[in-house]
Design a protein around this motif. Sequence first.
Motif, short mmCIF file in Angstrom:
data_model
loop_
_atom_site.label_atom_id
_atom_site.label_comp_id
_atom_site.label_asym_id
_atom_site.label_seq_id
_atom_site.Cartn_x
_atom_site.Cartn_y
_atom_site.Cartn_z
N LEU A 48 0.87 -1.17 0.03
CA LEU A 48 -0.18 0.15 -0.01
C LEU A 48 0.83 1.08 -0.12
CD1 LEU A 48 -2.95 0.93 0.35
CD2 LEU A 48 -2.59 1.02 2.63
N PRO A 49 1.06 2.13 -1.16
CA PRO A 49 1.67 3.30 -1.08
C PRO A 49 0.76 4.25 -0.39
CG PRO A 49 1.45 2.43 -3.49
CD PRO A 49 0.47 1.63 -2.50
N ILE A 50 1.52 4.97 0.54
CA ILE A 50 0.63 6.15 1.23
C ILE A 50 1.58 7.32 1.23
CG2 ILE A 50 -0.32 4.62 2.72
CD1 ILE A 50 1.64 4.76 4.86
N GLU A 51 0.77 8.44 1.60
CA GLU A 51 1.34 9.65 1.53
C GLU A 51 0.77 10.47 2.68
OE1 GLU A 51 0.44 11.72 -2.08
OE2 GLU A 51 1.27 10.21 -3.38
N TYR A 52 1.65 11.00 3.69
CA TYR A 52 1.02 11.65 4.87
C TYR A 52 1.97 12.87 5.08
CZ TYR A 52 4.72 8.67 6.62
OH TYR A 52 6.03 7.95 7.08
N THR A 53 1.31 13.69 6.13
CA THR A 53 2.25 14.88 6.18
C THR A 53 2.26 14.90 7.81
OG1 THR A 53 0.94 15.94 4.39
CG2 THR A 53 1.98 17.48 6.17
N VAL A 54 3.45 15.10 8.11
CA VAL A 54 3.70 15.64 9.73
C VAL A 54 3.83 17.11 9.91
CG1 VAL A 54 5.19 15.07 11.53
CG2 VAL A 54 4.83 13.15 10.21
N TYR A 55 3.10 17.66 10.88
CA TYR A 55 2.97 19.08 11.26
C TYR A 55 3.52 19.39 12.57
CZ TYR A 55 -0.75 18.69 7.26
OH TYR A 55 -1.32 18.32 6.23
N ASN A 56 3.97 20.70 12.61
CA ASN A 56 4.38 21.24 13.98
C ASN A 56 3.65 22.76 13.99
OD1 ASN A 56 5.58 21.46 16.35
ND2 ASN A 56 7.19 22.71 15.42
N ILE A 57 2.30 22.65 13.85
CA ILE A 57 1.67 23.83 13.70
C ILE A 57 1.30 24.57 14.90
CG2 ILE A 57 -0.62 24.89 12.68
CD1 ILE A 57 -0.43 22.98 10.30
N ASN A 58 0.37 23.74 15.63
CA ASN A 58 0.02 24.34 17.00
C ASN A 58 1.14 24.06 17.96
OD1 ASN A 58 -2.70 24.92 16.04
ND2 ASN A 58 -3.26 22.84 16.39
N SER A 59 2.13 24.68 17.89
CA SER A 59 3.38 24.70 18.46
C SER A 59 4.00 25.85 19.15
CB SER A 59 4.66 23.66 17.93
OG SER A 59 4.83 24.60 16.61
N THR A 60 4.93 25.95 19.95
CA THR A 60 5.71 27.11 20.42
C THR A 60 7.24 26.77 20.39
OG1 THR A 60 5.42 26.37 22.71
CG2 THR A 60 3.77 27.81 21.79
N ASP A 61 7.63 25.62 19.74
CA ASP A 61 8.81 25.12 19.59
C ASP A 61 9.20 24.30 18.33
OD1 ASP A 61 11.50 26.01 21.07
OD2 ASP A 61 11.39 24.13 21.74
N PRO A 62 10.45 24.32 17.89
CA PRO A 62 10.60 23.23 16.60
C PRO A 62 10.42 21.85 17.05
CG PRO A 62 12.15 24.91 16.78
CD PRO A 62 11.52 25.12 18.39
N LEU A 63 10.01 21.05 16.17
CA LEU A 63 10.09 19.69 16.41
C LEU A 63 11.15 19.16 15.86
CD1 LEU A 63 7.99 17.02 17.19
CD2 LEU A 63 7.51 17.07 14.50
N PRO A 64 12.02 18.23 16.74
CA PRO A 64 13.30 17.76 16.36
C PRO A 64 13.12 16.81 15.18
CG PRO A 64 12.86 17.27 18.70
CD PRO A 64 11.61 17.76 18.08
N ALA A 65 14.17 17.05 14.31
CA ALA A 65 14.51 16.06 13.22
C ALA A 65 14.64 14.56 14.08
CB ALA A 65 15.79 16.15 12.45
N GLY A 66 14.22 13.48 13.35
CA GLY A 66 14.37 12.36 13.87
C GLY A 66 13.04 11.88 14.60
N THR A 67 12.29 12.63 14.69
CA THR A 67 10.89 12.41 15.54
C THR A 67 10.30 11.14 14.95
OG1 THR A 67 10.58 14.34 16.03
CG2 THR A 67 8.74 13.04 16.26
N GLN A 68 10.13 9.99 15.66
CA GLN A 68 9.78 8.81 15.28
C GLN A 68 8.19 8.64 14.62
OE1 GLN A 68 11.78 5.96 14.93
NE2 GLN A 68 13.18 7.41 15.31
#
Length: 598
Positions: free
Chosen positions: A320-340
């Motif tokens: 199953l090919p899937i496309e998805y988006t990870v957001y950091n919108i409702n935030s007050t600080d950056p989301l680290p690289a490598g977040t699982q």
Amino acid sequence: MRSKLLLFYSVLFLLFSGNLFGQNIVLYEQFFGRYDFTFIGNTLNPEENGFLSPTYILTSSSANLNLNPGDRVERAYLYWAGSGTGDFNIKLNGVDIIPQRSFSTTQASADNHPFFSAFYDITTMVQSIGNATYTVSDFDLNDLVSTYNQNGTNFAGWAILIVYENNALPQNQISIYDGLQNVPDQLEINLTNLYVLDNQDSKVGFIAWEGDRLLPSSSEYYERFTINNRYTLSNTINPPNNQFNGTNSVTGATNLYNMDLDIYLIDPYINIGDTSVNFKLESNQDFIMINTVAIKLNNQLPDATVSIDNYTLKCDIRELPIEYTVYNINSTDPLPAGTQIGIYANGELIATNQTPTVLGIGESVNLSQVVTIPSSIPIDFTLSIIADPDGLVTELIETNNADIEEISLWVLPVFNQPQDLISCNLGSTAAYFDFSSYDQSIKTDTAHLITFHESLTDAEFNQNPILNTFNYYSATTPHQIFVRIENEHGCYSLTSFFLRTRNCAPIIYNAVSVNGDDMNDTFHIEGLYNIFLNFDLYIYNRWGREIWKGNNNTPEWDGYIKDGVGSNQAPDGTYFYILHLNDPDYPKPLNGYLYLNH
């Protein structure tokens, strides 16, 4: 006012039934970013309420909104409250307002008086008007004054809670809670879904109703408002023994008369890492109702969310090919690289990924991958994608990290195997066939589409379908017919069946009229020649003498005696025949009589 209230009695029962003893104050909405909040509002009491006074309540009052340059209104909520079961048809700046939500409670006393509050989202109005004077009108509770001023609880008031954004503000978490809870004697409010990273400039605000400006000085009377069970909340206009005293912390006013718009700094009373705050109000005399709580915390945290954007289904394929988006919108600080990132089918982990780069505040990343759905997972399942599934990244909100999609895999149609079709041999194994009913008998789903084809290639590519299935002619048999069964997704299964012939019993016409009129001029047996290739036919006269013998290589008998003496034309009369078909399906000969006439 009496006629106005009567119009609402049927509505009020629905609004208040089951809620006569108040509603706990719970989380209504949260905002994350460069936000803060403020209040405006005003009382409709012309003076502090008390025994038999005042004798009337105003029906209109105003307050001014004065936001600073750069402040942009994000939300604006109107709350209004008063004695009784409610006035739910008021005006704000001349616009009719009917509540979207309402609350109620009852005074726990001998009087057992009901009180109400109501809510309406006026964000669009305030965004359009901006800084201005806001006037509530047509708010009329005067019919209740004589009842409620018996114990000094006649009041009415309104407030607008404004959440605003300004790029100059630090990153904050604004949480709005509402309900309707009251004392005496004691109430507790537990605010959850918080996370304290930095307690600097943290504050809490309250919209409260019916508090009294003055309390008796005797020590037997008290009012105490504490945070986290040990710190007393107070400020210059809200003393520690009478916090709900008709004040407005925004303007400094002390004459709101039985309503409070109070804001307290709570920096010293909360700790980094706190996820909840407790408030306790105790009073052995003053009747106070808390309607709304707003709390601001300085939070610098990411907030990982995810959305499933697209997926591609293929027939009978579990990749199953899937496309998805990870957001950091409702935030007050950056989301680290490598977040699982975890990908699950019916709760079973089937694939992982991670964010490739740091996601700044408001940023997102589009990801795609092919996941294999295990054979143990049914074709109908729940696909879920969770960012930071193990909670290794501390976030503003830990409960919004997932997105789900209900998926049905595309499978090949199930079908009933058609049986070979047998028809009578017309000669040289040719025959006509009717397989029109196979369309329905092959299907296991009425939505399936059935087509018949001459070749496997035609069936695979759905081309050159056989249109005449009612009277299909096959020049030779056995002949294979290919079937395509297609479902609504375009998935198809292929099968086939054979057209076969059998040598059906011949039809014998036992009248021979040898007169040259081309009608019955010979002994005709339909379904014999080119079908029973090894047949032997014998004709006998009435005395049992053989007069003719034929087979597939001789023409039909025309009334002449084979090897006759003199005239070899057989005379008119009755003759007998024996037909050996020499076919396994017909082991016994066919015999009978025929009549010859010249």
